[in-house]
Design a protein around this motif. Structure first.
Motif, short mmCIF file in Angstrom:
data_model
loop_
_atom_site.label_atom_id
_atom_site.label_comp_id
_atom_site.label_asym_id
_atom_site.label_seq_id
_atom_site.Cartn_x
_atom_site.Cartn_y
_atom_site.Cartn_z
N GLU A 1 38.97 37.84 32.47
CA GLU A 1 39.65 38.96 33.11
C GLU A 1 40.70 38.47 34.09
N LEU A 2 40.41 37.40 34.82
CA LEU A 2 41.40 36.83 35.73
C LEU A 2 42.63 36.36 34.96
N ALA A 3 42.42 35.83 33.75
CA ALA A 3 43.55 35.42 32.91
C ALA A 3 44.42 36.62 32.53
N LEU A 4 43.78 37.77 32.25
CA LEU A 4 44.54 38.99 31.96
C LEU A 4 45.33 39.45 33.18
N LEU A 5 44.71 39.34 34.36
CA LEU A 5 45.43 39.67 35.59
C LEU A 5 46.64 38.76 35.76
N ALA A 6 46.44 37.47 35.51
CA ALA A 6 47.54 36.52 35.63
C ALA A 6 48.66 36.85 34.64
N LYS A 7 48.29 37.22 33.44
CA LYS A 7 49.29 37.61 32.44
C LYS A 7 50.06 38.83 32.90
N THR A 8 49.34 39.82 33.47
CA THR A 8 50.00 41.02 33.98
C THR A 8 50.97 40.67 35.10
N ALA A 9 50.65 39.63 35.89
CA ALA A 9 51.53 39.19 36.97
C ALA A 9 52.61 38.23 36.47
N ASP A 10 52.73 38.08 35.15
CA ASP A 10 53.75 37.23 34.53
C ASP A 10 53.56 35.75 34.87
N LEU A 11 52.29 35.33 34.91
CA LEU A 11 51.98 33.91 35.09
C LEU A 11 51.58 33.31 33.74
N GLU A 12 51.82 32.04 33.58
CA GLU A 12 51.38 31.32 32.40
C GLU A 12 50.12 30.53 32.76
N VAL A 13 48.99 30.90 32.15
CA VAL A 13 47.73 30.23 32.43
C VAL A 13 47.68 28.92 31.64
N VAL A 14 47.55 27.81 32.35
CA VAL A 14 47.57 26.50 31.69
C VAL A 14 46.21 25.80 31.72
N GLY A 15 45.22 26.42 32.33
CA GLY A 15 43.90 25.80 32.36
C GLY A 15 42.95 26.60 33.23
N ARG A 16 41.66 26.27 33.10
CA ARG A 16 40.63 26.93 33.90
C ARG A 16 39.49 25.96 34.14
N ILE A 17 38.78 26.21 35.25
CA ILE A 17 37.66 25.36 35.60
C ILE A 17 36.72 26.19 36.47
N PHE A 18 35.40 25.94 36.37
CA PHE A 18 34.48 26.71 37.20
C PHE A 18 33.30 25.84 37.61
N GLN A 19 32.55 26.35 38.59
CA GLN A 19 31.39 25.65 39.11
C GLN A 19 30.29 26.65 39.41
N ARG A 20 29.05 26.24 39.17
CA ARG A 20 27.90 27.07 39.52
C ARG A 20 27.35 26.60 40.86
N LEU A 21 27.17 27.55 41.78
CA LEU A 21 26.74 27.23 43.13
C LEU A 21 25.66 28.21 43.60
N PRO A 22 24.75 27.77 44.46
CA PRO A 22 23.78 28.72 45.03
C PRO A 22 24.47 29.72 45.95
N GLU A 23 25.51 29.27 46.68
CA GLU A 23 26.30 30.14 47.54
C GLU A 23 27.62 29.44 47.84
N PRO A 24 28.65 30.23 48.25
CA PRO A 24 29.95 29.61 48.54
C PRO A 24 29.84 28.61 49.68
N LEU A 25 30.63 27.54 49.61
CA LEU A 25 30.66 26.54 50.68
C LEU A 25 31.75 26.91 51.68
N PRO A 26 31.49 26.69 52.98
CA PRO A 26 32.42 27.20 54.00
C PRO A 26 33.80 26.56 53.98
N LYS A 27 33.93 25.28 53.60
CA LYS A 27 35.23 24.62 53.73
C LYS A 27 36.18 24.94 52.58
N PHE A 28 35.73 24.77 51.35
CA PHE A 28 36.60 24.95 50.19
C PHE A 28 36.15 26.09 49.26
#
Length: 444
Positions: free
Chosen positions: A41-68
Motif C-alpha cells: 500500500e505504501l508503494a501505491l501511495l508513492a506511485k500516487t505521489a509520482d515517486l519511483e519505488v526502487v526497493g523495500r526493506i522491513f524489520q520485525r520488532l517487539p516495539e519501536p526503538l527510540p533513536k531510529f
C-alpha cells in the motif's frame, strides 16, 4: 537522442525521485496487516505521489526503538540498499518522531519522510476547492512545526547580533537576540492561526447551509470507506454526477454532495467523503473538518467495501475503527460490497459467505457501481433504512394545503392515502424536522 539533422535533444521533464520503502512489523501494535501488504500500500501511495519505488526493506520488532524507530543494524542495511539502488528518498511506513527523522537523516545522509508526510504531499496535489487547500495547508504546517529544527538546522543562527557580536549598545538589541529558528516558528504559528480563522469562516457558511438543509427535512447519506473502494463511482452511478473517479489512492479529497432520487420519488442528498486509510493519524483526519461534518450530519452511512481486494477485511476493520474514533459508529450503517462484477461466478449465497468470513454485519447490499448492478436494490434498502428513523404521522390535510401533501410525497414515506370531502387522509412517516408542520392536522 538526436534529430534528423544531427542536433542533440535534451530531456526537459523533471526526473522522478527514487524512493526506498522501509517498514516494521511491531508485535506490540497487533496490527491485522501483514507488513508486506502494508508496504504494498505504501508503494501505491508513492506511485500516487509520482515517486519511483526502487526497493523495500522491513524489520520485525517487539516495539519501536527510540533513536531510529528500527534497529541500528537495520539502519546500516538501509544505507547499503540506498547506495545500491541510488535512492534519493527514504520513506518509512510509520509516523516518525522529529528526533527519529533527524537521527535517520544524519545517519543515512539523505532525506527521510514518513507515511504521514507522504499522504500530506498527496493531499496537497489533490485538493481542488478553496476549503480543501486551506485544510491541507493547515495540516502541513501543524505537521511541520515540531519538525522545524530538522528542516532549518542551517538557520540556527542568531538574528540581530551582527553575526554574534554585540549590537553596538543600542537598547533592545543587546544580548543573544532571537534565533532564525524562533522567527520561523513564530511565522508558522501566525500562519496556522490565520488558516484556522479562514476555516472557521468557511465553517460558519457551511453551518448556515446545513441548518437550512435540516429544516427542509432532506435526508443526508454519506459515503464512507477505504480509499479507492469506489465511492466516487457509486456517487456518479446513483446521482448522474461527474465526480472524478480514478483507480488511485485519494483520487477524491474534497467532499462532494449531489441530489439523488430514490424509489418512491424520495429525494435525498448523497455526499462522497475522503477515503480512510490505515495508519492515518486522527489529527490528520481531523484537519478535514468538512468531511467529518458531513459524516456527523448524515442520517445514514453507506460503508463501501471493495470486496475484490485481498485486504478487504482489513480495509473494513480500518474504516470501522476510524468511525469509532470519530464517535459516529452509532449511526445507521449500510454496508455496500462493491465491484462484484470482478468476482467470477458470484452468487448471492457466495457473496453472503464472503461477508460472513470478513466479519461484516448481515445488513449488506452487493453492487457493481461500474456496471450499475444492484443499484435499484440499494436504493430500496436506503429508503427502508431512512424510514426507520422517521416519525409516524396520521393526518387529515385540507385541500388548501396541497403543498404539504406534495412535501410529504417528496420527503417522507406514504403508507395510506385516501381522499374525502374534508381533504387528504395520509398515514406514513416523515423526517422529524418536518413532522412538526403536520401537527395541527394530526388525527387523534
Amino acid at each position: 537522442m538526436r534529430t534528423h539533422d544531427g542536433k542533440r535533444l535534451y530531456p526537459t521533464a523533471t526526473p522522478r525521485r527514487r524512493a526506498l520503502l522501509v517498514g516494521a512489523e511491531i508485535a506490540s501494535a497487533r496490527s491485522p496487516w501483514p507488513v508486506e501488504d502494508s508496504l504494498d500500500e505504501l508503494a501505491l501511495l508513492a506511485k500516487t505521489a509520482d515517486l519511483e519505488v526502487v526497493g523495500r526493506i522491513f524489520q520485525r520488532l517487539p516495539e519501536p526503538l527510540p533513536k531510529f524507530f528500527i534497529g541500528p543494524g537495520k539502519v546500516k542495511e538501509v544505507a547499503a540498499l540506498r547506495e545500491q539502488t541510488q535512492a534519493d528518498l527514504i520513506v518509512f511506513d510509520d509516523e516518525l518522531s522529529p528526533a527519529q527523522t533527524r537521527n535517520l537523516e544524519e545517519e543515512l545522509q539523505t532525506q527521510v519522510i514518513d507515511r504521514t508526510g507522504l499522504i500530506l504531499d498527496i493531499f496537497a496535489s489533490h485538493a481542488r476547492t478553496h476549503e480543501g487547500r486551506l485544510q491541507v495547508e493547515l495540516a502541513q504546517y501543524q505537521y511541520l512545526l515540531p519538525r522545524l529544527r530538522r528542516q532549518w538546522t542551517h538557520l540556527e543562527r542568531q538574528a540581530g547580533t551582527g553575526g554574534g557580536t554585540s549590537a553596538g549598545g543600542v537598547v533592545g538589541l543587546r544580548g543573544p537576540g532571537e534565533t532564525q529558528l524562533e522567527i520561523d516558528r513564530r511565522l508558522i504559528e501566525r500562519r496556522i492561526a490565520w488558516l484556522k480563522e479562514q476555516l472557521a469562516d468557511v465553517h460558519r457558511h457551511r453551518e448556515l447551509y446545513r441548518q437550512r438543509r435540516r429544516q427542509s427535512g432532506v435526508p443526508v447519506i454519506a459515503l464512507v470507506g477505504y480509499t479507492n473502494a469506489g465511492k466516487s463511482t457509486l456517487l456518479n452511478a446513483m446521482t448522474g454526477a461527474e465526480v472524478l473517479a480514478e483507480d488511485k489512492l485519494f483520487a477524491t479529497l474534497d467532499p462532494t454532495t449531489r441530489q439523488v432520487l430514490l424509489s418512491g420519488n424520495i429525494v435525498a442528498l448523497m455526499t462522497d467523503t475522503v477515503g480512510f486509510i490505515q495508519k492515518l493519524p486522527p489529527k490528520l483526519v481531523a484537519a478535514f473538518r468538512a468531511t467529518l461534518e458531513e459524516i456527523e450530519e448524515a442520517d445514514l452511512l453507506l460503508h463501501v467495501v471493495d470486496v475484490t481486494h485481498r485486504n478487504a477485511q482489513e480495509h473494513a476493520q480500518t474504516v470501522e475503527q476510524t468511525l469509532r474514533e470519530l464517535g459516529v459508529d452509532q449511526k445507521p450503517i449500510l454496508t455496500v460490497l462493491n465491484k462484484i462484477d470482478l468476482l467470477e461466478g458470484a452468487t448471492a449465497e457466495g457473496i453472503g459467505q464472503i461477508a460472513a468470513e470478513m466479519g461484516l454485519p448481515g445488513d449488506i447490499v452487493a453492487v457493481s457501481a461500474q456496471q450499475g448492478w444492484g443499484l435499484q436494490t440499494l436504493g430500496e434498502r436506503i429508503v427502508e433504512t431512512l424510514a426507520k428513523r422517521m416519525v409516524r404521522v396520521d393526518a387529515l390535510i385540507p385541500y388548501q394545503r396541497n403543498d404539504l401533501v406534495a412535501l410529504w410525497r417528496q420527503r417522507g414515506v406514504i403508507e395510506v392515502e385516501e381522499f374525502s370531502s374534508d381533504g387528504a387522509h395520509i398515514v406514513g412517516r416523515l423526517p422529524p424536522a418536518l413532522a412538526a408542520q403536520f401537527t395541527r392536522f394530526a388525527r387523534a
